[in-house]
Design a protein around this motif. Structure first.
Motif, short mmCIF file in Angstrom:
data_model
loop_
_atom_site.label_atom_id
_atom_site.label_comp_id
_atom_site.label_asym_id
_atom_site.label_seq_id
_atom_site.Cartn_x
_atom_site.Cartn_y
_atom_site.Cartn_z
N LEU A 23 0.81 -1.21 0.00
CA LEU A 23 0.00 0.00 0.00
C LEU A 23 0.85 1.27 0.00
CD1 LEU A 23 -2.75 -1.13 2.52
CD2 LEU A 23 -3.17 -0.43 0.15
N GLY A 24 2.11 1.14 0.42
CA GLY A 24 2.99 2.30 0.42
C GLY A 24 3.64 2.60 1.75
N LEU A 25 3.44 1.74 2.76
CA LEU A 25 4.06 1.97 4.06
C LEU A 25 5.59 1.95 3.93
CD1 LEU A 25 3.35 2.15 7.21
CD2 LEU A 25 4.09 -0.23 7.28
N THR A 26 6.24 2.93 4.53
CA THR A 26 7.71 2.99 4.48
C THR A 26 8.35 2.88 5.85
OG1 THR A 26 7.70 5.41 4.61
CG2 THR A 26 7.68 4.41 2.40
N THR A 27 7.58 3.15 6.93
CA THR A 27 8.17 3.22 8.26
C THR A 27 7.26 2.59 9.29
OG1 THR A 27 9.13 5.36 7.63
CG2 THR A 27 9.26 4.76 9.95
N ALA A 28 7.86 1.79 10.19
CA ALA A 28 7.14 1.22 11.33
C ALA A 28 7.95 1.49 12.59
CB ALA A 28 6.93 -0.28 11.15
N ILE A 29 7.30 2.05 13.59
CA ILE A 29 7.94 2.32 14.87
C ILE A 29 7.51 1.21 15.84
CG2 ILE A 29 8.25 4.01 16.71
CD1 ILE A 29 9.18 4.91 13.90
N ILE A 30 8.49 0.50 16.39
CA ILE A 30 8.23 -0.70 17.19
C ILE A 30 8.66 -0.47 18.63
CG2 ILE A 30 8.57 -3.18 17.34
CD1 ILE A 30 7.51 -2.36 14.62
N CYS A 31 7.71 -0.60 19.57
CA CYS A 31 8.04 -0.54 20.99
C CYS A 31 8.20 -1.97 21.52
CB CYS A 31 6.95 0.20 21.75
SG CYS A 31 6.75 1.91 21.22
N PRO A 32 9.16 -2.20 22.42
CA PRO A 32 9.45 -3.57 22.86
C PRO A 32 8.34 -4.17 23.71
CG PRO A 32 10.72 -1.98 24.13
CD PRO A 32 10.05 -1.22 23.04
N GLY A 33 8.19 -5.49 23.62
CA GLY A 33 7.18 -6.20 24.40
C GLY A 33 7.00 -7.60 23.87
N SER A 34 6.36 -8.44 24.67
CA SER A 34 6.22 -9.85 24.32
C SER A 34 5.02 -10.12 23.42
CB SER A 34 6.10 -10.69 25.59
OG SER A 34 5.87 -12.04 25.27
N ALA A 61 5.43 7.44 19.76
CA ALA A 61 4.24 7.91 19.05
C ALA A 61 4.46 9.30 18.46
CB ALA A 61 3.05 7.91 20.00
N PHE A 62 5.12 10.17 19.20
CA PHE A 62 5.39 11.51 18.66
C PHE A 62 6.45 11.47 17.57
CE2 PHE A 62 3.20 13.06 22.50
CZ PHE A 62 2.42 14.06 21.93
N PHE A 63 7.40 10.55 17.68
CA PHE A 63 8.39 10.38 16.61
C PHE A 63 7.69 9.94 15.32
CE2 PHE A 63 11.77 7.72 14.54
CZ PHE A 63 12.68 8.73 14.30
N ALA A 64 6.77 8.99 15.44
CA ALA A 64 5.97 8.56 14.29
C ALA A 64 5.16 9.72 13.73
CB ALA A 64 5.05 7.41 14.69
N SER A 448 10.51 14.48 20.45
CA SER A 448 10.32 13.27 19.64
C SER A 448 9.72 13.60 18.28
CB SER A 448 9.42 12.28 20.39
OG SER A 448 10.00 11.91 21.62
N THR A 449 8.75 14.53 18.25
CA THR A 449 8.17 14.94 16.98
C THR A 449 9.22 15.57 16.08
OG1 THR A 449 6.07 15.38 18.10
CG2 THR A 449 6.31 16.26 15.88
N ALA A 450 10.03 16.46 16.65
CA ALA A 450 11.07 17.12 15.88
C ALA A 450 12.08 16.11 15.32
CB ALA A 450 11.79 18.17 16.74
N LEU A 451 12.42 15.11 16.11
CA LEU A 451 13.34 14.08 15.63
C LEU A 451 12.71 13.27 14.50
CD1 LEU A 451 14.87 12.96 19.04
CD2 LEU A 451 16.14 13.93 17.12
N GLY A 452 11.40 13.03 14.60
CA GLY A 452 10.71 12.34 13.52
C GLY A 452 10.73 13.12 12.23
N ILE A 453 10.57 14.42 12.31
CA ILE A 453 10.64 15.28 11.13
C ILE A 453 12.04 15.28 10.53
CG2 ILE A 453 10.55 17.72 10.40
CD1 ILE A 453 8.21 17.93 12.54
N ALA A 454 13.06 15.28 11.41
CA ALA A 454 14.44 15.36 10.95
C ALA A 454 14.99 14.02 10.48
CB ALA A 454 15.33 15.90 12.08
N HIS A 455 14.37 12.91 10.87
CA HIS A 455 14.89 11.58 10.56
C HIS A 455 14.93 11.36 9.04
CE1 HIS A 455 15.76 7.35 11.13
NE2 HIS A 455 14.71 7.01 10.40
N GLN A 456 16.11 11.04 8.54
CA GLN A 456 16.36 10.81 7.12
C GLN A 456 15.91 12.02 6.26
OE1 GLN A 456 15.16 6.96 5.66
NE2 GLN A 456 16.66 5.94 6.96
#
Length: 581
Positions: A23-34, A61-64, A448-456
């Motif tokens: 569908l076009g997804l390019t990024t997934a943010i994964i938080c640790p857990g079982s 979530a804010f990074f995403a 976190s939002t600002a880092l998400g904007i700046a990422h890559q």
């Protein structure tokens, strides 16, 4: 194509991720857990989707959110069961209010392990109330082809609902039974023999972004005629984060040129950074309207509002008092009129709107009056800022507008930074792209939002106060996964400067302890803890030298130590003078 046939959960999770990839997804943010193990493994094995592990769910979530703001493409957000998903809530609220697409995937225990104290289990169905565009709980994983088809079509619908008719978040609660790890099971092998991937995934169209950017609501001819017959109208361009800023600015320019309306341009939109496109740009409206005589002389007969209203309280009060007829242009299905005035929502994009044929109107005395006021106030601001040597925090926004590299993305934090940008951001031709969280206007998640904007992305900047940065210091934990550069311009006035502008500031106690809330943090030591570069700025010349060029990687804090009470006094004494001198 990567369907993992180890066991039922791995088939289910990899079918889900493969559908999203197509569908076009390019990024997934994964938080640790079982409980989210099947989703984590599936995303980690999707080579064409960048999977980023982040410890803190709120920061994640804010990074995403930041990545989705920049790209306009939904970002997947994954967490385990229990309270983990609750930490996504603030960012999801912001996503709804600022219309940013997110796909929230919360793993859960199966029904038989709920309501029996099995551990790490809460009621996750409709966890986020009415904030998602759409929400559902998926069926338990199954190897039946019919159920895999259900999963595929549900993910397609979830993707569409995150984008249309208005971008926002979609929440899918996803239960998994054990085994959670990809431990092999024999019964998946028969499915593998009959599974035809290209046939199964045929017809999935990637994207949908171009349509998202263009509402196509019809504009009545009578509306266009009414606009063209008015020689005393204004265009208000409010907060905006368009994916294609130049095209957005061009469209507003075309509308302005056709109608001969001035454009009151909020600093939290790209317009002031494409000033050459619009000769009728008004950047000092907040200060102009503090002159009561000018405010009265400039009352228009109609207003075309593009998107949301600007931050300015002066502008909002002026519009509210005059009760001017307004048209609000934007593809959103939200109500964008907090003044509850005489408004008509035109559910279309300004880019589509200007495809209508307009007959050019003649210049008006009203347009000239606005232009004269802008020139005078702009000259007064620039003259004052140029000679101001003290570290008044409002000058940081003025300098950022002039010295950042071309097209720098900048995230501007709430409270005083957004207001100083509106007061002082100087029109320029830099193509700087402003970003912000003005949906719910909170200070949470700003780093976190600002880092998400700046990422890559190209090297980016964040303008923030000390309390907003402290509220999200867990964002620094992103440092090891962050690709790119972020310079944080930190206005450290040791407290909440915005409260100094409010009536409560006159009441002591409880003002300093309960409203200003000074924290007395040594930011050099804080940055050292996270291995983040830190530097105290000692002069404006020093500051300018650090703005251009920007580093290419890492996180850097430039700290300006200012005096909160003296700066508030300066604003109170000077802002209203700029339009009187």
């Amino acid at each position: 194509m990567s369907i993992n046939f180890n066991n039922t959960n791995s088939v289910w999770a990899s079918t889900l991720t493969e559908t999203l990839k197509r569908l076009g997804l390019t990024t997934a943010i994964i938080c640790p857990g079982s409980r989210s193990t099947p989703l984590t493994v599936a995303f980690a094995q999707q080579n064409e989707v960048e999977a980023i592990p982040i410890l803190d769910e709120r920061s994640a979530a804010f990074f995403a959110l930041g990545i989705a703001k920049r790209t306009g493409i939904p970002v997947a957000l994954v967490c385990t069961s229990g309270t983990a998903g609750a930490n996504f809530y603030p960012a999801l609220i912001e996503a709804r209010e600022s219309r940013i697409p997110l796909l929230v995937l919360t793993a859960d225990r199966p029904p038989e392990l709920r309501d029996c104290h099995s551990g790490q289990t809460i009621d996750q169905v409709k966890l986020y109330g009415n904030y998602p565009n759409w929400q559902a709980e998926l069926a338990l994983p199954s190897l039946e082809m019919g159920m895999l088809g259900y999963l595929r079509q549900t993910m397609i619908y979830a993707w569409e609902r995150s984008l249309f008719p208005t971008p926002g978040c979609v929440h899918l609660n996803i239960p998994f039974r054990d085994p959670l790890a990809p431990i092999p099971q024999l019964d998946t092998q028969s499915l593998k023999l009959q599974f035809q991937p290209e046939d199964f995934f045929a017809g999935i169209a990637s994207g949908g972004l171009p349509s998202l950017l263009r509402g196509t609501g019809e504009i009545p001819n009578t509306t266009i005629q009414e606009w063209q017959q008015c020689n005393r109208g204004i265009i208000i361009s409010g907060t905006a984060q368009p994916i294609f800023p130049k095209e957005y600015c061009n469209a507003i320019s075309k509308l302005s040129q056709a109608l001969k309306f001035p454009v009151l341009a909020e600093a939290l939109s790209p317009l002031r950074n494409y000033a050459q496109l619009n000769s009728s740009l008004i950047s000092t409206y907040d200060l102009i309207l503090r002159n009561q005589q000018l405010a009265k002389e400039l009352i228009p007969k109609m207003v075309i509002q593009i998107g949301e209203l600007p931050t300015s309280k002066e502008l909002r009060n002026w519009l509210d008092t005059a009760q001017i007829r307004r048209w609000i242009v934007g593809p959103s299905d939200h109500n964008l009129d907090p003044l509850h005035g005489k408004t008509t929502h035109l559910r279309t994009s300004v880019e589509y709107l200007v495809e209508t044929e307009f007959i050019a109107s003649p210049p008006s005395e009203y347009l000239h009056l606005w232009g004269e006021a802008e020139a005078k106030v702009r000259q007064n601001i620039d003259g004052t800022m140029a000679t101001l040597e003290t570290l008044f925090e409002g000058k940081a926004a003025w300098l950022l507008s002039q010295f950042l590299p071309i097209k720098t993305p900048i995230f501007i934090s709430n409270s005083m930074p957004v207001r100083d940008a509106e007061f002082f951001w100087k029109p320029n031709n830099s193509g700087i792209q402003p970003f912000f969280n003005r949906g719910a206007n909170g200070i949470d998640g700003t780093l976190s939002t600002a880092l998400g904007i700046a990422h890559q992305n190209q090297s980016s900047v964040m303008l923030t106060g000390d309390l907003a940065l402290l509220h999200d210091t867990n964002g620094f934990l992103l440092r090891n996964k962050f690709i790119g550069h972020l310079t944080i311009v930190l206005i450290n006035n040791n407290g909440g400067g915005i409260f100094e502008m409010l009536p409560i500031s006159k009441f002591e106690p409880p003002f300093e302890e309960f409203f200003a809330t000074p924290q007395d943090i040594n930011f050099a030591q804080l940055c050292a803890t996270y291995n983040v570069e830190h530097e105290v700025i000692t002069s404006w010349e020093h500051f300018k030298q650090r703005l251009n060029p920007l580093p290419s990687k890492g996180i850097r804090v430039l700290e300006l130590r200012t005096n909160r009470k003296l700066d508030a006094k300066w604003r109170q004494e000077n802002l209203s003078k700029f339009a009187r001198e």
